[in-house]
Design a protein around this motif. Structure first.
Motif, PDB file in Angstrom:
ATOM      1  N   GLU A  70      -8.466   9.817   4.652  1.00  0.00           N
ATOM      2  CA  GLU A  70      -8.227   9.059   6.068  1.00  0.00           C
ATOM      3  C   GLU A  70      -6.704   8.214   5.732  1.00  0.00           C
ATOM      4  O   GLU A  70      -6.319   7.672   6.682  1.00  0.00           O
ATOM      5  CB  GLU A  70      -9.267   8.132   6.438  1.00  0.00           C
ATOM      6  N   VAL A  71      -6.262   8.166   4.569  1.00  0.00           N
ATOM      7  CA  VAL A  71      -5.202   7.202   4.301  1.00  0.00           C
ATOM      8  C   VAL A  71      -3.787   7.863   4.328  1.00  0.00           C
ATOM      9  O   VAL A  71      -3.602   9.030   3.818  1.00  0.00           O
ATOM     10  CB  VAL A  71      -5.300   6.571   2.573  1.00  0.00           C
ATOM     11  N   ILE A  72      -3.077   7.568   5.147  1.00  0.00           N
ATOM     12  CA  ILE A  72      -1.641   8.163   5.357  1.00  0.00           C
ATOM     13  C   ILE A  72      -0.544   7.675   4.510  1.00  0.00           C
ATOM     14  O   ILE A  72       0.205   8.267   3.776  1.00  0.00           O
ATOM     15  CB  ILE A  72      -1.127   7.845   6.900  1.00  0.00           C
ATOM     16  N   LYS A  73      -0.699   6.317   4.155  1.00  0.00           N
ATOM     17  CA  LYS A  73       0.244   5.802   3.237  1.00  0.00           C
ATOM     18  C   LYS A  73      -0.200   4.592   2.693  1.00  0.00           C
ATOM     19  O   LYS A  73      -0.972   3.657   3.192  1.00  0.00           O
ATOM     20  CB  LYS A  73       1.592   5.450   4.110  1.00  0.00           C
ATOM     21  N   VAL A  74       0.069   4.258   1.462  1.00  0.00           N
ATOM     22  CA  VAL A  74      -0.220   3.203   0.671  1.00  0.00           C
ATOM     23  C   VAL A  74       1.006   2.404   0.181  1.00  0.00           C
ATOM     24  O   VAL A  74       2.012   3.047  -0.424  1.00  0.00           O
ATOM     25  CB  VAL A  74      -1.060   3.511  -0.577  1.00  0.00           C
ATOM     26  N   LEU A  75       1.139   1.008   0.534  1.00  0.00           N
ATOM     27  CA  LEU A  75       2.063   0.326   0.171  1.00  0.00           C
ATOM     28  C   LEU A  75       1.835  -0.941  -0.775  1.00  0.00           C
ATOM     29  O   LEU A  75       0.963  -1.614  -0.319  1.00  0.00           O
ATOM     30  CB  LEU A  75       3.138  -0.311   1.574  1.00  0.00           C
ATOM     31  N   ASP A  76       2.366  -0.884  -1.920  1.00  0.00           N
ATOM     32  CA  ASP A  76       1.818  -2.004  -2.733  1.00  0.00           C
ATOM     33  C   ASP A  76       2.837  -3.304  -2.398  1.00  0.00           C
ATOM     34  O   ASP A  76       4.109  -3.138  -2.414  1.00  0.00           O
ATOM     35  CB  ASP A  76       2.004  -1.713  -4.070  1.00  0.00           C
ATOM     36  N   LEU A  77       2.624  -4.432  -1.853  1.00  0.00           N
ATOM     37  CA  LEU A  77       3.376  -5.429  -1.350  1.00  0.00           C
ATOM     38  C   LEU A  77       3.314  -6.643  -2.496  1.00  0.00           C
ATOM     39  O   LEU A  77       3.872  -7.748  -2.273  1.00  0.00           O
ATOM     40  CB  LEU A  77       2.722  -6.004  -0.176  1.00  0.00           C
ATOM     41  N   THR A  78       2.768  -6.418  -3.506  1.00  0.00           N
ATOM     42  CA  THR A  78       2.472  -7.368  -4.526  1.00  0.00           C
ATOM     43  C   THR A  78       3.898  -8.188  -5.010  1.00  0.00           C
ATOM     44  O   THR A  78       4.027  -9.100  -5.170  1.00  0.00           O
ATOM     45  CB  THR A  78       1.769  -7.000  -5.753  1.00  0.00           C
ATOM     46  N   GLU A  79       4.889  -7.303  -5.308  1.00  0.00           N
ATOM     47  CA  GLU A  79       6.227  -7.633  -5.495  1.00  0.00           C
ATOM     48  C   GLU A  79       7.113  -7.533  -4.775  1.00  0.00           C
ATOM     49  O   GLU A  79       8.554  -7.815  -5.256  1.00  0.00           O
ATOM     50  CB  GLU A  79       6.741  -6.820  -7.134  1.00  0.00           C
ATOM     51  N   GLU A  80       6.933  -7.303  -3.505  1.00  0.00           N
ATOM     52  CA  GLU A  80       8.082  -7.206  -2.532  1.00  0.00           C
ATOM     53  C   GLU A  80       8.116  -8.533  -1.999  1.00  0.00           C
ATOM     54  O   GLU A  80       7.138  -9.253  -1.657  1.00  0.00           O
ATOM     55  CB  GLU A  80       7.436  -6.134  -1.568  1.00  0.00           C
ATOM     56  N   PRO A  81       9.278  -8.639  -1.231  1.00  0.00           N
ATOM     57  CA  PRO A  81       9.503  -9.754  -0.409  1.00  0.00           C
ATOM     58  C   PRO A  81       8.804  -9.624   0.864  1.00  0.00           C
ATOM     59  O   PRO A  81       9.095  -8.607   1.777  1.00  0.00           O
ATOM     60  CB  PRO A  81      11.122  -9.990  -0.272  1.00  0.00           C
ATOM     61  N   VAL A  82       7.841 -10.482   1.254  1.00  0.00           N
ATOM     62  CA  VAL A  82       6.952 -10.313   2.476  1.00  0.00           C
ATOM     63  C   VAL A  82       6.774 -11.627   3.274  1.00  0.00           C
ATOM     64  O   VAL A  82       7.051 -12.547   2.639  1.00  0.00           O
ATOM     65  CB  VAL A  82       5.479  -9.607   2.171  1.00  0.00           C
ATOM     66  N   HIS A  83       6.255 -11.850   4.404  1.00  0.00           N
ATOM     67  CA  HIS A  83       5.919 -12.527   5.233  1.00  0.00           C
ATOM     68  C   HIS A  83       4.344 -12.460   5.181  1.00  0.00           C
ATOM     69  O   HIS A  83       3.891 -11.458   5.882  1.00  0.00           O
ATOM     70  CB  HIS A  83       6.549 -12.643   6.493  1.00  0.00           C
ATOM     71  N   ARG A  84       3.655 -13.289   4.977  1.00  0.00           N
ATOM     72  CA  ARG A  84       2.072 -13.412   5.090  1.00  0.00           C
ATOM     73  C   ARG A  84       1.769 -14.556   5.783  1.00  0.00           C
ATOM     74  O   ARG A  84       2.391 -15.671   5.594  1.00  0.00           O
ATOM     75  CB  ARG A  84       1.614 -13.595   3.502  1.00  0.00           C
ATOM     76  N   LYS A  85       0.679 -14.216   6.545  1.00  0.00           N
ATOM     77  CA  LYS A  85       0.177 -15.416   7.333  1.00  0.00           C
ATOM     78  C   LYS A  85      -1.295 -15.189   7.425  1.00  0.00           C
ATOM     79  O   LYS A  85      -2.013 -14.183   7.509  1.00  0.00           O
ATOM     80  CB  LYS A  85       0.615 -15.672   8.728  1.00  0.00           C
TER      81      LYS A  85
END
Length: 165
Positions: A70-85
């Protein structure tokens, strides 16, 4: 051990959430946060998952997620510049008039909104990082011991618009 963030794009079908969370439970991986919502394509949902793990375990998690049908794509956001809320509601009970005034002052200093109140109860809304919400909880528990009802919605994350080179 460190905090990890992964974003999954999955088929928007009945049972997908149970299968993905079951994958974590079956391997005894504990999730810190899991948030799911639809995307601009109604056939695809986006999951934002937070967990604490070592490098080896996290690599296993990503491989297992990539193998899930069922998984189309996996992105590892651990070291990426992200906006989290993270959305959080806090209801403070049994307040005096002075305490209600104090909560209104807190709402002026912190990124907090007063959503509702009466003569003894105040409902706050906080939309900030998980760490920011943790700090707010510490402040409220210290000043209003045993009277804070806390509801946290889990974090969502999106990659930053401007990526550093």
């Amino acid at each position: 051990m460190k905090k990890r963030w992964v974003c999954l794009f999955v088929e928007n079908e009945v049972g997908v959430l149970a299968r993905i969370s079951g994958l974590f439970a079956g391997k005894a991986y504990n999730l810190n946060s899991l948030t799911v919502g639809p995307t601009e394509d109604e056939t695809i949902s986006r999951m934002t998952i937070s967990l604490t793990s070592d490098d080896r375990t996290f690599e296993q998690v990503k491989k297992q997620l990539n193998r899930a049908v069922e998984v189309i794509k996996v992105l590892d956001l651990t070291e990426e510049p992200v906006h989290r809320k993270e959305l959080m509601f806090v209801k403070i009970h049994s307040c005096s008039e002075n305490e209600i005034r104090d909560l209104f002052r807190i709402a002026q200093v912190y990124p907090v909104k007063i959503l509702d109140y009466d003569f003894q109860t105040v409902l706050l809304e906080s939309l900030q990082t998980e760490e920011g919400n943790d700090g707010l909880i510490c402040l409220l528990k210290k000043n209003f011991p045993g009277r804070a009802e806390i509801v946290r919605g889990g974090s969502v994350a999106v990659g930053a618009v401007l990526q550093s080179p």
